[in-house]
Design a protein around this motif. Structure first.
Motif, PDB file in Angstrom:
ATOM      1  N   LEU A 133      22.949   6.910  35.869  1.00 13.39           N
ATOM      2  CA  LEU A 133      21.887   6.884  36.879  1.00 13.39           C
ATOM      3  C   LEU A 133      21.976   8.096  37.812  1.00 13.39           C
ATOM      4  CD1 LEU A 133      19.480   5.431  38.130  1.00 13.39           C
ATOM      5  CD2 LEU A 133      21.077   3.998  39.429  1.00 13.39           C
ATOM      6  N   VAL A 134      23.178   8.412  38.259  1.00 13.22           N
ATOM      7  CA  VAL A 134      23.362   9.592  39.140  1.00 13.22           C
ATOM      8  C   VAL A 134      22.879  10.852  38.423  1.00 13.22           C
ATOM      9  CG1 VAL A 134      25.107  11.090  40.204  1.00 13.22           C
ATOM     10  CG2 VAL A 134      25.220   8.612  40.520  1.00 13.22           C
ATOM     11  N   ASP A 135      23.280  10.993  37.170  1.00 13.21           N
ATOM     12  CA  ASP A 135      22.878  12.190  36.412  1.00 13.21           C
ATOM     13  C   ASP A 135      21.355  12.276  36.259  1.00 13.21           C
ATOM     14  OD1 ASP A 135      25.519  12.765  36.184  1.00 13.21           O
ATOM     15  OD2 ASP A 135      25.723  12.112  34.098  1.00 13.21           O
ATOM     16  N   LYS A 136      20.718  11.122  35.986  1.00 17.48           N
ATOM     17  CA  LYS A 136      19.255  11.128  35.784  1.00 17.48           C
ATOM     18  C   LYS A 136      18.521  11.407  37.096  1.00 17.48           C
ATOM     19  CE  LYS A 136      19.554  10.238  31.418  1.00 17.48           C
ATOM     20  NZ  LYS A 136      19.469  11.375  30.471  1.00 17.48           N
ATOM     21  N   ILE A 137      19.042  10.897  38.205  1.00 20.69           N
ATOM     22  CA  ILE A 137      18.410  11.165  39.507  1.00 20.69           C
ATOM     23  C   ILE A 137      18.399  12.671  39.764  1.00 20.69           C
ATOM     24  CG2 ILE A 137      18.735  10.934  42.027  1.00 20.69           C
ATOM     25  CD1 ILE A 137      19.606   8.003  41.487  1.00 20.69           C
ATOM     26  N   LYS A 138      19.532  13.316  39.537  1.00 20.40           N
ATOM     27  CA  LYS A 138      19.609  14.768  39.775  1.00 20.40           C
ATOM     28  C   LYS A 138      18.672  15.519  38.827  1.00 20.40           C
ATOM     29  CE  LYS A 138      24.408  14.712  41.463  1.00 20.40           C
ATOM     30  NZ  LYS A 138      24.422  15.334  42.798  1.00 20.40           N
ATOM     31  N   LEU A 139      18.698  15.098  37.559  1.00 18.14           N
ATOM     32  CA  LEU A 139      17.888  15.764  36.535  1.00 18.14           C
ATOM     33  C   LEU A 139      16.392  15.680  36.844  1.00 18.14           C
ATOM     34  CD1 LEU A 139      18.516  16.762  33.404  1.00 18.14           C
ATOM     35  CD2 LEU A 139      17.297  14.651  32.885  1.00 18.14           C
ATOM     36  N   VAL A 140      15.936  14.454  37.149  1.00 18.89           N
ATOM     37  CA  VAL A 140      14.505  14.231  37.409  1.00 18.89           C
ATOM     38  C   VAL A 140      14.058  14.996  38.650  1.00 18.89           C
ATOM     39  CG1 VAL A 140      12.829  12.478  38.152  1.00 18.89           C
ATOM     40  CG2 VAL A 140      14.344  12.021  36.216  1.00 18.89           C
ATOM     41  N   LEU A 141      14.850  14.947  39.715  1.00 14.72           N
ATOM     42  CA  LEU A 141      14.453  15.621  40.958  1.00 14.72           C
ATOM     43  C   LEU A 141      14.402  17.142  40.764  1.00 14.72           C
ATOM     44  CD1 LEU A 141      16.383  13.530  43.636  1.00 14.72           C
ATOM     45  CD2 LEU A 141      13.925  13.486  43.140  1.00 14.72           C
ATOM     46  N   GLU A 142      15.384  17.682  40.051  1.00 15.31           N
ATOM     47  CA  GLU A 142      15.398  19.133  39.833  1.00 15.31           C
ATOM     48  C   GLU A 142      14.188  19.570  39.006  1.00 15.31           C
ATOM     49  OE1 GLU A 142      19.320  19.977  38.322  1.00 15.31           O
ATOM     50  OE2 GLU A 142      20.128  19.977  40.373  1.00 15.31           O
ATOM     51  N   LYS A 143      13.896  18.786  37.959  1.00 17.75           N
ATOM     52  CA  LYS A 143      12.756  19.134  37.114  1.00 17.75           C
ATOM     53  C   LYS A 143      11.454  19.050  37.911  1.00 17.75           C
ATOM     54  CE  LYS A 143      10.640  18.263  32.666  1.00 17.75           C
ATOM     55  NZ  LYS A 143      10.448  17.347  31.534  1.00 17.75           N
ATOM     56  N   ALA A 144      11.331  17.998  38.749  1.00 17.05           N
ATOM     57  CA  ALA A 144      10.106  17.823  39.533  1.00 17.05           C
ATOM     58  C   ALA A 144       9.931  18.949  40.551  1.00 17.05           C
ATOM     59  CB  ALA A 144      10.121  16.465  40.233  1.00 17.05           C
ATOM     60  N   GLU A 146      11.077   6.615  37.472  1.00 17.17           N
ATOM     61  CA  GLU A 146      11.386   7.562  36.391  1.00 17.17           C
ATOM     62  C   GLU A 146      12.883   7.602  36.086  1.00 17.17           C
ATOM     63  OE1 GLU A 146       9.216   9.424  34.402  1.00 17.17           O
ATOM     64  OE2 GLU A 146       7.864   7.974  35.308  1.00 17.17           O
ATOM     65  N   CYS A 147      13.704   7.631  37.139  1.00 18.90           N
ATOM     66  CA  CYS A 147      15.161   7.712  36.957  1.00 18.90           C
ATOM     67  C   CYS A 147      15.693   6.468  36.272  1.00 18.90           C
ATOM     68  CB  CYS A 147      15.860   7.874  38.307  1.00 18.90           C
ATOM     69  SG  CYS A 147      15.429   9.398  39.156  1.00 18.90           S
ATOM     70  N   LEU A 148      15.200   5.295  36.700  1.00 19.32           N
ATOM     71  CA  LEU A 148      15.676   4.046  36.097  1.00 19.32           C
ATOM     72  C   LEU A 148      15.257   3.965  34.630  1.00 19.32           C
ATOM     73  CD1 LEU A 148      15.054   1.649  39.106  1.00 19.32           C
ATOM     74  CD2 LEU A 148      17.284   2.196  38.088  1.00 19.32           C
ATOM     75  N   PHE A 149      14.080   4.445  34.321  1.00 22.22           N
ATOM     76  CA  PHE A 149      13.629   4.450  32.923  1.00 22.22           C
ATOM     77  C   PHE A 149      14.542   5.344  32.084  1.00 22.22           C
ATOM     78  CE2 PHE A 149      11.271   6.478  29.466  1.00 22.22           C
ATOM     79  CZ  PHE A 149      10.890   5.359  28.729  1.00 22.22           C
ATOM     80  N   LEU A 150      14.774   6.555  32.551  1.00 20.62           N
ATOM     81  CA  LEU A 150      15.590   7.492  31.770  1.00 20.62           C
ATOM     82  C   LEU A 150      17.039   7.016  31.657  1.00 20.62           C
ATOM     83  CD1 LEU A 150      14.191  10.914  33.037  1.00 20.62           C
ATOM     84  CD2 LEU A 150      13.779   9.822  30.824  1.00 20.62           C
ATOM     85  N   ALA A 151      17.497   6.237  32.647  1.00 20.23           N
ATOM     86  CA  ALA A 151      18.866   5.718  32.599  1.00 20.23           C
ATOM     87  C   ALA A 151      18.940   4.431  31.775  1.00 20.23           C
ATOM     88  CB  ALA A 151      19.381   5.475  34.021  1.00 20.23           C
ATOM     89  N   GLY A 152      17.767   3.883  31.376  1.00 25.95           N
ATOM     90  CA  GLY A 152      17.748   2.657  30.580  1.00 25.95           C
ATOM     91  C   GLY A 152      18.162   1.424  31.369  1.00 25.95           C
ATOM     92  N   ILE A 153      17.935   1.458  32.698  1.00 27.48           N
ATOM     93  CA  ILE A 153      18.359   0.346  33.561  1.00 27.48           C
ATOM     94  C   ILE A 153      17.129  -0.403  34.080  1.00 27.48           C
ATOM     95  CG2 ILE A 153      19.540  -0.263  35.718  1.00 27.48           C
ATOM     96  CD1 ILE A 153      21.223   2.327  35.297  1.00 27.48           C
TER      97      ILE A 153
END
Ligand SMILES: [Zn+2]
Length: 271
Positions: A200-211, A176-183
């Motif tokens: 990528l760092v920002d998306k990892i934090k975002l996805v985990l917090e939302k989950a 999920e994080c890699l998809f949202l980061a476009g990587i």
């Protein structure tokens, strides 16, 4: 397998054990206990101990006990800590009774889950725990830290799944994080630009917090300690959507194996 958000939700439900004493312990499956060597020792050392705190570290659940002991639990595939279940089922591997008559069962259908009871000075014996990297939701996990870990030729997905680099990230949230980061998940770590590492760092934090806020992801049997399911599966973009259409560009999602793990990505949106 439960990942960081699911384990966090389990831990939140176990906070009720704080300040209670372990009154009784019964090991029903000796292989669940990794340390100490015998289940008699496990039961003897635990009985009478006070739970000072329950917290998560990576995908581990840690009971901080008095006298500098930690009970370190990993749920693996199907482990569950069920609060208030008095009855012993055929899946109960360890049964606990805490003060004020509160029973907790460690149930585990497939029996991969583990418990280690260790003194502060023996923590090295639980290698996976001892060698954990930084917590992704902590301040220590930042752009500078991520850039420092990207010098290798390993695929970026392999890097972020490495528990000695980021503690608690697993297959669902890595995709999920890699998809949202476009990587693209197969890009080499050292090929990422500084800007991509930051995203990528920002998306990892975002996805985990939302989950975490959604109570985690439930596919088959994950439930928290109150028997509740999560609903983050409704917010997944790629994981579990192999062969379906990308939610952003409507092209077909592809899948491959990276480090032996099924990986789903959009070849159009992830470069
Ligand atoms: Zn796409």
């Amino acid at each position: 397998m439960p990942e960081l958000p699911e384990v966090q939700n389990v831990v939140d439900g176990l906070k009720i054990l704080q300040d209670r004493y372990v009154e009784d312990v019964k090991v029903y499956n000796v292989n669940t206990v990794k340390n100490p060597n015998t289940s008699d020792d496990f039961e003897d050392i635990l009985e009478g101990k006070k739970v000072l705190d329950v917290f998560r570290r990576g995908k581990y659940i840690v009971f901080q006990l008095d006298a500098d002991y930690k009970l370190i639990t990993h749920l693996r595939m199907t482990g569950a800590l069920v609060v208030g279940e008095k009855e012993v089922t055929k899946y109960t591997r360890v049964g606990f009774l805490f003060s004020k008559n509160l029973a907790v069962n460690f149930n585990d259908i497939r029996r991969f889950g583990t418990m280690s009871l260790l003194h502060q000075e023996e923590l090295y014996k639980e290698k996976g725990y001892f060698n954990l990297g930084v917590e992704p939701l902590s301040k220590e996990f930042n752009h500078r830290y991520m850039l420092g870990k990207l010098s290798s030729n390993r695929a970026i997905k392999t890097v972020i799944l490495d528990q000695t680099i980021i503690a608690g990230l697993g297959n669902i949230y890595a995709d999920e994080c890699l998809f949202l980061a476009g990587i693209h998940p197969n890009r080499k770590g050292r090929e990422l630009t500084k800007q991509e590492a930051c995203i990528l760092v920002d998306k990892i934090k975002l996805v985990l917090e939302k989950a975490i806020n959604c109570g985690g992801t439930t596919f088959r049997d994950y439930k928290n300690s109150k028997g509740e399911s999560g609903n983050f599966q409704q917010h997944l973009h790629v994981y579990g959507r192999k062969g379906q259409k990308c939610l952003l560009c409507n092209k077909g999602l592809k899948n491959s194996k990276i480090s032996g793990r099924t990986t789903v990505f959009c070849p159009n949106c992830q470069r």
